[in-house]
Design an enzyme around this catalytic site. Structure first.
Site, short mmCIF file in Angstrom:
data_model
loop_
_atom_site.label_atom_id
_atom_site.label_comp_id
_atom_site.label_asym_id
_atom_site.label_seq_id
_atom_site.Cartn_x
_atom_site.Cartn_y
_atom_site.Cartn_z
N CYS A 2 0.84 -1.19 0.00
CA CYS A 2 0.00 0.00 0.00
C CYS A 2 0.87 1.25 0.00
CB CYS A 2 -0.93 0.09 1.20
SG CYS A 2 -2.01 -1.30 1.37
N ARG A 27 4.01 -0.25 -4.86
CA ARG A 27 3.79 -0.77 -3.50
C ARG A 27 2.51 -1.60 -3.39
NH1 ARG A 27 6.83 2.04 0.28
NH2 ARG A 27 5.39 1.36 1.91
N GLY A 101 -0.54 -0.93 6.46
CA GLY A 101 -0.22 -1.75 7.63
C GLY A 101 -1.35 -2.71 7.93
N GLU A 482 18.52 -16.75 -7.29
CA GLU A 482 18.04 -15.44 -7.71
C GLU A 482 17.48 -15.50 -9.14
OE1 GLU A 482 17.16 -12.87 -6.36
OE2 GLU A 482 17.20 -11.31 -7.89
#
Ligand code: F6R
Length: 609
Positions: A2, A27, A101, A482
């Protein structure tokens, strides 16, 4: 996880909020929304989907406001849909909240509030915050926010507005990041620096337990008891050009191509070209204490975990110190044992990864030396560690980490050489030879980047692959991990990274003509062993692509496809072998039409557990 944005000032609010949200979109990108205050009226608009959907929807109306807040979401509680998109509001629509959060006790709060007559519209945890503010509001927004957050358990960065207390954005932080940008008679709120760079370089990073009140005449800061705080203003060196695509189709491709410069920038001023001496006193941990380090623990998540694994090879080989590499999400819950001469290094691009931060905090309770390797100055991990070694990769926008991985390896190799030198474990000639070899790495990467077209052609052959195996040994085992992670996260092809020598203990059963293998085989101490592992795959009809030294003429007859890298000191080969694997994953993903910069289900900065 977020992104939150806010603006109060004289400019038009909606374009600033939308531009800001676009820069925060990495995000989270499953739904988005904004809320504005127009005189004393609240306007709230939300959509399912990306910021572009919000932009399209806003174009259909003539809207304006005096100030506002916005949000781009990565769903935790409640599926992605318009109803669950932020901003959220209370029963009356007067208190509006955006949140990054997780509120862990939201169900209990919801039940209590329901009992008190509050009605809820969404499945989210955030909505309870708006209702708590409604409950506690008397005549001042910040006081109501301060009271409401006392009831919250969990992590939050929130921005709140209300038409009961106008010309005010109230922020509170406990966990996820939030910064305030100080412009000329205008103020910005953001989850990270990127949206602010076009407007101001003067930034205040909020700490956990900080509350900020932003008005058209300034920003004031308080602790959660309401005491005034004198916050430091940081001046940020990043510039707006760094977050443009500069002609590249995707940020990821641009960031792959930036890697030679990223290494140069991370080495800059830290290596003496004449003597090979490493200068790292800047990290802020006393050299004498570092000289006594007997064990190093590297903690990280995801791609940063893989760079940490390469760091293990660097530090053990060069400095002769034992190294453990740990997943932060596991380590934080372990009964770990550390001595006072242990150095614990947290490696994190964002400096905000919740697990890495929590693991570092847990380590600090046992008080050994903590060092952060971070790309974002002012981030929580960067600020809370005893020492800081910055990577100079500039902002990374592509969700899949590329240049920051390389910058982390560059920082870790410097740390390894520094520890070796201050401990007296390395003679002057070796130092000079190795640092000269390191300085040649950027140019060698440029040579690999020149092969991008050939790698693109090769990638086309695997457009329809369903699985891929990545193999490497010794210093290139982390690169196999990776390489596989890059492929799966951006192309959604199932890929597994494995130590080549472990194949015969199980995974070799997977090999058939539908399971291609990418094997990393530079000229190193395990070359012959890796070659045997490859022969075992060929014997079972596996299709094998290798990343090999350009001077390895024999390899071509033994495998199906070869990507070459320049010859390099074997321990440093991960800097090179990784680059073709990034390009390979990138091109396959583009052929499959995947959203390379914003892969599904992912978010750049994982600020929740
Ligand atoms: C993968 C990727 C993630 C991050 C991980 C840790 O491409 O980007 O695996 O590496 O979430 O993030 P940081 O380094 O910010 O702690």
């Amino acid at each position: 996880m977020c992104g939150i944005i806010g603006y109060i000032g004289k400019k038009e609010v909606i374009p600033i909020l939308l531009e800001g949200l676009k820069k925060l979109e990495y995000r989270g990108y499953d739904s988005a929304g904004i809320a504005l205050v127009d005189q004393n009226k609240i306007i709230r608009r939300r959509v399912e989907g990306k910021i572009s959907a919000l932009e399209t929807s806003l174009k259909k109306e003539e809207l304006a406001g005096d100030y506002g807040i916005g949000h781009t979401r990565w769903a935790t509680h409640g599926r992605p849909c318009e109803e669950n998109a932020h901003p959220h509001q209370d029963c009356t629509g007067a208190f509006i909240v955006v949140h990054n959060g997780i509120i862990e006790n939201y169900l209990a709060i919801k039940e209590t509030l329901r009992g008190e007559g509050h009605n809820f519209e969404t499945e989210t945890d955030t909505e309870v915050i708006a209702h708590l503010i409604e409950k506690y509001y008397q005549d001042n927004l910040e006081k109501a926010v301060l009271r409401a957050i006392q009831d919250l358990e969990g992590a939050f960065a929130i921005a709140v507005i209300s038409n009961h207390d106008l010309q005010k954005i109230v922020l509170a932080k406990m966990g996820p990041p939030v910064v305030v940008g100080l412009g000329e008679e205008e103020y910005f709120v953001s989850s990270d620096l990127n949206p602010l760079l076009s407007y101001t370089q003067n930034i205040v990073f909020l700490d956990d337990g900080d509350l900020a009140v932003i008005t058209p005449s300034g920003a004031e800061f308080f602790d959660f008891s309401g005491n005034s705080l004198d916050k430091k203003i940081d001046r940020i060196a990043w510039n707006p050009l760094m977050i443009e695509k500069s002609g590249y189709k995707h940020f990821m491709l641009k960031e792959i191509f930036e890697q030679p410069q990223v290494i140069r920038d991370t080495f800059q001023g830290r290596i003496s070209l004449d003597t090979g001496k490493i200068f790292l006193s800047e990290i802020g941990i006393d050299e004498k204490r570092l000289r006594d380090v007997r064990r190093v623990v590297l903690i990280a998540c995801g791609t940063s975990f893989h760079s940490s694994l390469t760091g293990k090879y660097f530090i053990e080989s060069l400095a002769g110190i034992p190294v453990d590499v740990e997943y932060a999400s596991e380590y934080r819950y372990r009964d770990f044992i550390l001595d006072k001469d242990s150095l614990v290094v947290t490696i994190s691009q964002s400096g905000e990864t919740a697990d890495s931060l929590a693991a570092m905090r847990a380590v600090k309770e046992q008080s050994p030396m903590t060092l952060a390797v971070c790309n974002v100055a002012g981030s929580s991990i960067a600020r809370e560690a005893d020492g800081l070694l910055m990577t100079h990769a500039g902002p990374e926008i592509g969700v899949a980490a590329t240049k920051t991985f390389t910058a982390q390896m560059a920082a870790l190799v410097l740390l390894a050489l520094y520890l070796a030198q201050i401990k007296g474990n390395m003679d002057a000639k070796t130092s000079l030879d190795l640092t000269q070899e390191l300085q040649r790495i950027p140019h060698k990467i440029e040579k690999i980047l020149h092969q991008a077209d050939a790698i693109e052609k090769l990638a086309l052959k695997f457009k329809y692959a369903s699985h891929f195996l990545y193999l490497g040994r010794w210093a290139n085992y982390p690169i196999a991990l990776e390489g596989a992670l890059k492929l799966k996260e951006i192309s959604y092809i199932h890929a597994e990274g494995y130590p080549a020598g472990e194949m015969k203990h199980g995974p070799i059963a997977l090999i058939d003509d539908k399971m291609p293998t990418m094997a990393i085989i530079p000229k190193d101490r395990v070359y012959d062993k890796t070659l045997s592992n490859i022969s075992e795959i060929k014997a079972r009809l596996g299709y094998v692509v290798v990343v090999a030294d350009e001077n390895d003429k024999d390899i071509r007859s033994k495998v199906d496809e070869v990507i070459t890298i320049p010859s390099v000191y074997p321990l440093f080969s991960p800097f090179l072998t990784n680059v073709p694997l990034q390009l390979f994953a990138y091109y396959i993903a583009t052929f499959r039409g995947a959203d390379v910069d914003q892969p599904r289900n992912l978010a750049k900065s994982v600020t929740v557990e």
